[in-house]
Design a protein around this motif. Structure first.
Motif, PDB file in Angstrom:
ATOM      1  N   LYS A   7      59.307  40.190  51.103  1.00 56.35           N
ATOM      2  CA  LYS A   7      58.364  41.090  51.756  1.00 56.35           C
ATOM      3  C   LYS A   7      56.966  40.513  51.675  1.00 56.35           C
ATOM      4  N   ARG A   8      56.269  40.567  52.768  1.00 56.73           N
ATOM      5  CA  ARG A   8      54.866  40.157  52.820  1.00 56.73           C
ATOM      6  C   ARG A   8      54.061  41.155  51.993  1.00 56.73           C
ATOM      7  N   VAL A   9      53.194  40.632  51.116  1.00 57.68           N
ATOM      8  CA  VAL A   9      52.309  41.519  50.359  1.00 57.68           C
ATOM      9  C   VAL A   9      50.884  41.438  50.891  1.00 57.68           C
ATOM     10  N   GLY A  10      50.628  40.427  51.730  1.00 54.58           N
ATOM     11  CA  GLY A  10      49.290  40.264  52.284  1.00 54.58           C
ATOM     12  C   GLY A  10      49.257  39.145  53.296  1.00 54.58           C
ATOM     13  N   THR A  11      48.049  38.868  53.782  1.00 53.85           N
ATOM     14  CA  THR A  11      47.841  37.853  54.818  1.00 53.85           C
ATOM     15  C   THR A  11      46.581  37.060  54.502  1.00 53.85           C
ATOM     16  N   VAL A  12      46.639  35.748  54.711  1.00 46.24           N
ATOM     17  CA  VAL A  12      45.487  34.874  54.486  1.00 46.24           C
ATOM     18  C   VAL A  12      44.530  34.989  55.670  1.00 46.24           C
ATOM     19  N   ALA A  19      38.509  31.862  51.369  1.00 45.60           N
ATOM     20  CA  ALA A  19      39.516  32.636  52.089  1.00 45.60           C
ATOM     21  C   ALA A  19      39.629  34.010  51.450  1.00 45.60           C
ATOM     22  N   VAL A  20      40.075  34.957  52.232  1.00 45.86           N
ATOM     23  CA  VAL A  20      40.365  36.298  51.729  1.00 45.86           C
ATOM     24  C   VAL A  20      41.840  36.560  51.955  1.00 45.86           C
ATOM     25  N   ILE A  21      42.486  37.065  50.937  1.00 45.66           N
ATOM     26  CA  ILE A  21      43.859  37.502  51.086  1.00 45.66           C
ATOM     27  C   ILE A  21      43.795  39.013  51.242  1.00 45.66           C
TER      28      ILE A  21
END
Length: 154
Positions: A7-12, A19-21
Motif C-alpha cells: 500500500k502506498r503511504v505517500g507520494t514524493v 523533496a516533500v513526501i
C-alpha cells in the motif's frame, strides 16, 4: 510465487534541492516522533518498465547506476531493475508537519510522483556498521555521501 499487496503511504514531491513526501491522510499519525530523528529510510516503488519495452523484473545483472562501465548482479547494485521494484534512500529529515502530512527531506533519488511504501527512522546504533567493505570494482566511491544526500543530478 506468493503474491503480496503493498500500500502506498505517500507520494514524493520534488522541490529543487529538497523533496516533500506527502503522507496519505490515514497515515499522518504515523509521523509522530519522526521529527526527533536526523535521518530516515524511505522505501519507494521505483516504477514500471521505464519505457524499456521489456519486463525489467527479469533483469538479474546489469550496469551499475552511478558507476558507468561497471556491472554486477541486481542484489549487488542499486539498479532500478529488480525482481521487486522496491528502492530505499536514507534521507536527512528537514521538517515534519504531522497535521499536514508532510515529511520534508534534503534529497531523495526518486522522481516526482513516486509512490512511497514506508518510512523508517534511522537508528545510528544498528543502521550502520563500523568497517563496511566496498568491492574493488567500486574504487572511486567515497566513504560517505554528501550531507545533503544524493539527489537525482549526482
Amino acid at each position: 510465487m506468493e503474491e503480496m499487496i503493498l500500500k502506498r503511504v505517500g507520494t514524493v514531491r520534488q522541490l529543487g534541492d529538497k523533496a516533500v513526501i506527502d503522507i496519505d491522510e490515514s497515515y499522518k499519525p504515523a509521523l509522530r516522533g519522526l521529527d526527533e530523528f536526523s535521518h530516515c529510510h524511505v522505501l519507494w516503488w521505483s516504477g514500471s518498465d521505464f519505457g524499456m519495452g521489456f519486463d525489467t523484473r527479469s533483469v538479474l545483472d546489469g550496469e551499475l547506476p552511478y558507476a558507468p562501465g561497471r556491472s554486477a548482479g541486481v542484489f549487488a547494485n542499486r539498479s532500478p531493475f529488480r525482481p521487486n521494484l522496491i528502492a530505499m534512500t536514507v534521507c536527512p529529515v528537514l521538517r515534519v508537519d504531522q497535521a499536514a502530512g508532510a515529511l520534508e527531506v534534503a534529497a531523495i533519488d526518486a522522481l516526482d510522483g513516486t509512490a512511497v511504501l514506508d518510512v523508517k527512522p534511522y537508528y545510528g546504533c544498528c543502521d550502520r556498521v563500523r568497517e563496511p567493505r566496498t568491492p574493488s570494482w567500486l574504487p572511486d566511491w567515497g566513504e560517505w555521501i554528501p550531507d545533503g544526500g544524493i539527489g537525482l543530478d549526482d
